[in-house]
Scaffold this motif. Structure first.
Motif, PDB file in Angstrom:
ATOM      1  N   TYR A 102       0.886  -1.170   0.000  1.00  9.89           N
ATOM      2  CA  TYR A 102       0.000   0.000   0.000  1.00  9.89           C
ATOM      3  C   TYR A 102       0.921   1.216   0.000  1.00  9.89           C
ATOM      4  CZ  TYR A 102      -4.083   2.895   1.033  1.00  9.89           C
ATOM      5  OH  TYR A 102      -5.113   3.822   0.954  1.00  9.89           O
ATOM      6  N   ASN A 143      -7.370  -1.197   7.231  1.00 12.34           N
ATOM      7  CA  ASN A 143      -8.353  -2.066   6.576  1.00 12.34           C
ATOM      8  C   ASN A 143      -7.705  -2.883   5.468  1.00 12.34           C
ATOM      9  OD1 ASN A 143     -10.491  -1.275   8.205  1.00 12.34           O
ATOM     10  ND2 ASN A 143     -11.093   0.410   6.858  1.00 12.34           N
ATOM     11  N   TYR A 144      -6.736  -2.286   4.777  1.00 17.97           N
ATOM     12  CA  TYR A 144      -5.983  -3.024   3.774  1.00 17.97           C
ATOM     13  C   TYR A 144      -5.243  -4.193   4.431  1.00 17.97           C
ATOM     14  CZ  TYR A 144      -2.430  -3.896   0.148  1.00 17.97           C
ATOM     15  OH  TYR A 144      -1.608  -4.465  -0.790  1.00 17.97           O
ATOM     16  N   THR A 184      -1.478  -1.288  -4.156  1.00 16.22           N
ATOM     17  CA  THR A 184      -2.626  -0.392  -4.029  1.00 16.22           C
ATOM     18  C   THR A 184      -2.084   0.981  -3.671  1.00 16.22           C
ATOM     19  OG1 THR A 184      -4.100  -2.164  -3.307  1.00 16.22           O
ATOM     20  CG2 THR A 184      -4.734   0.087  -2.727  1.00 16.22           C
ATOM     21  N   SER A 191      -7.442  -7.077   5.368  1.00 19.91           N
ATOM     22  CA  SER A 191      -7.891  -7.918   4.257  1.00 19.91           C
ATOM     23  C   SER A 191      -6.979  -9.142   4.070  1.00 19.91           C
ATOM     24  CB  SER A 191      -7.949  -7.103   2.963  1.00 19.91           C
ATOM     25  OG  SER A 191      -6.642  -6.797   2.467  1.00 19.91           O
ATOM     26  N   ASP A 245      -7.788   3.442   6.101  1.00 16.32           N
ATOM     27  CA  ASP A 245      -7.614   2.725   4.828  1.00 16.32           C
ATOM     28  C   ASP A 245      -6.479   1.715   4.912  1.00 16.32           C
ATOM     29  OD1 ASP A 245      -9.653   4.201   3.687  1.00 16.32           O
ATOM     30  OD2 ASP A 245      -8.327   5.501   2.517  1.00 16.32           O
ATOM     31  N   GLU A 246      -5.361   2.151   5.471  1.00 19.57           N
ATOM     32  CA  GLU A 246      -4.191   1.270   5.504  1.00 19.57           C
ATOM     33  C   GLU A 246      -4.438   0.080   6.433  1.00 19.57           C
ATOM     34  OE1 GLU A 246      -0.143   2.834   4.308  1.00 19.57           O
ATOM     35  OE2 GLU A 246      -0.078   2.938   6.492  1.00 19.57           O
TER      36      GLU A 246
END
Length: 292
Positions: A224, A286-287, A252, A290, A283-284
Motif C-alpha cells: 500500500y 483495513n488493507y 494499491t 484484508s 484505509d491502511e
C-alpha cells in the motif's frame, strides 16, 4: 568532512523539527483502549535499541502485528515522536511495535538496517509472550522509514540480497507493507544529497547494498503506497507503482487531500488531528485486515 558539516546542520534541524512535532502532538492523548509496554531492550545500543509494544487492552486470541519504522531522514526521530500514531493503530485491533534505531551521522549505514533486523529478531523470539501472530505481520514506514521498510522487506524476501550483510535475518515475511510518503532508490540520488552522504558514508563499500531495486523480486510483500499533493516526495509514487507491477507484486495506492489543502503534505498521516490522517490510517489498517 561530510560527517562534521552535516552534524552541525543536523543538530539545528533536529531542534526545529522537534519543536514542530511538539506543536503537532500538543493535547494528544493515548487511547484508553490501548496498553503500552514501554522501553523494552531489543539490542546492545542502549536507548537506541528500545521498543514499545502497543496492543488493545481487550482482545481474543492472538493479535495481528504492525511494526512501525519511524521517519526522520535517517538522522532524526525516535519512538516517542510516534507514540500517539502507534497507539492509534493499535486501537484498530493490532499489536504495534514502535522502535528506536541509531541515527546518522553519528551512526552510518548499515547501522539502521542492523537495528531493524535486531528489532525483528526480538519480535520473533518474544511474539508468543505478547500474544502476537507472526503469520499476520505487517510493516509501515514513512519518509526515511518507508525506505527502511522497502530495504528490509527486500532482505527478508531475497536470500541473495541478505548474503551481502554479515547478520542473519529471521525467517519471517510481512503479509503487506505500507509505504507512506517515502523515498526509495537511494543509489540514484546519493551523489547530490548531503543527507544521503551522511547516511551512507562509505559509498564504495556499500554501493551494492543500496541497489535495492535490483534485488526486489516477486516474493516482496503486497504494497500500500500513499502520498499527498503537497508532499515533497509525491513524485516517487507512480514510478514505484509501475516498478512493483513489473515484478507482479500486488500494489494499491492513494493520494490523500487536495493541492489547495496545506495539511495534505509530507507525513500528514502522523498528525492525528487531521481528517485525512484518520482516513489514511483507516484505509491502511483495513488493507492489512484484508490479509488476516
Amino acid at each position: 568532512m561530510v560527517k562534521l558539516l552535516f552534524k552541525i546542520k543536523a543538530d539545528k534541524m533536529r531542534k526545529e523539527w522537534a519543536k514542530n512535532d511538539a506543536i503537532r502532538d500538543k493535547d494528544n492523548v493515548l487511547p484508553e483502549s490501548v496498553e503500552v509496554i514501554k522501553d523494552i531492550s531489543y539490542g546492545r545500543h542502549g536507548k537506541w535499541n528500545l521498543l514499545d509494544v502497543n496492543r488493545p487492552k481487550s482482545y481474543n486470541g492472538k493479535l495481528p502485528c504492525i511494526v512501525s519504522f519511524h521517519g526522520g531522514g535517517w538522522f532524526y526521530g525516535d519512538k516517542e515522536l510516534y507514540r500517539f500514531y502507534a497507539a492509534d493503530l493499535a486501537a484498530r485491533g493490532f499489536a504495534v511495535i514502535n522502535f528506536n534505531y541509531r541515527l546518522c551521522p553519528e551512526n552510518a549505514f548499515p547501522s539502521h538496517i542492523e537495528d531493524c533486523n535486531a528489532a525483528l529478531t526480538w519480535l520473533c523470539n518474544n511474539a508468543a509472550g505478547f500474544d502476537i501472530d507472526l503469520n499476520r505481520l505487517f510493516f509501515v514506514g514513512d519518509s526515511a522509514g518507508a525506505n527502511l521498510v522497502y530495504h528490509y522487506s527486500t532482505l527478508l524476501t531475497n536470500p541473495d540480497f541478505a548474503k551481502l550483510y554479515d547478520f542473519e535475518v529471521p525467517q519471517i515475511k510481512p503479509k503487506a507493507v505500507g509505504l507512506n510518503c517515502g523515498t526509495y532508490n537511494l543509489d540514484e540520488q546519493i551523489k547530490d544529497d548531503m543527507i544521503l552522504k551522511a547516511y551512507i558514508q562509505n559509498q564504495k563499500k556499500y554501493a551494492e547494498h543500496i541497489k535495492v531495486q535490483k534485488y526486489v523480486n516477486e516474493n516482496f510483500p503486497a504494497v500500500y503506497i500513499m502520498s499527498a499533493p503537497n508532499d515533497f516526495l509525491r513524485a516517487e509514487v507512480e514510478p514505484m507503482i509501475e516498478f512493483f507491477k513489473t515484478k507482479n507484486i500486488p500494489v494499491t495506492s492513494k493520494i490523500y487531500g487536495t493541492k489547495e489543502d496545506p495539511d495534505a503534505c509530507h507525513v500528514f498521516h502522523v498528525n492525528l488531528k487531521l481528517a485525512i490522517a484518520k482516513e489514511c490510517n483507516d484505509d491502511e489498517c483495513n488493507y492489512f485486515k484484508s490479509f488476516c
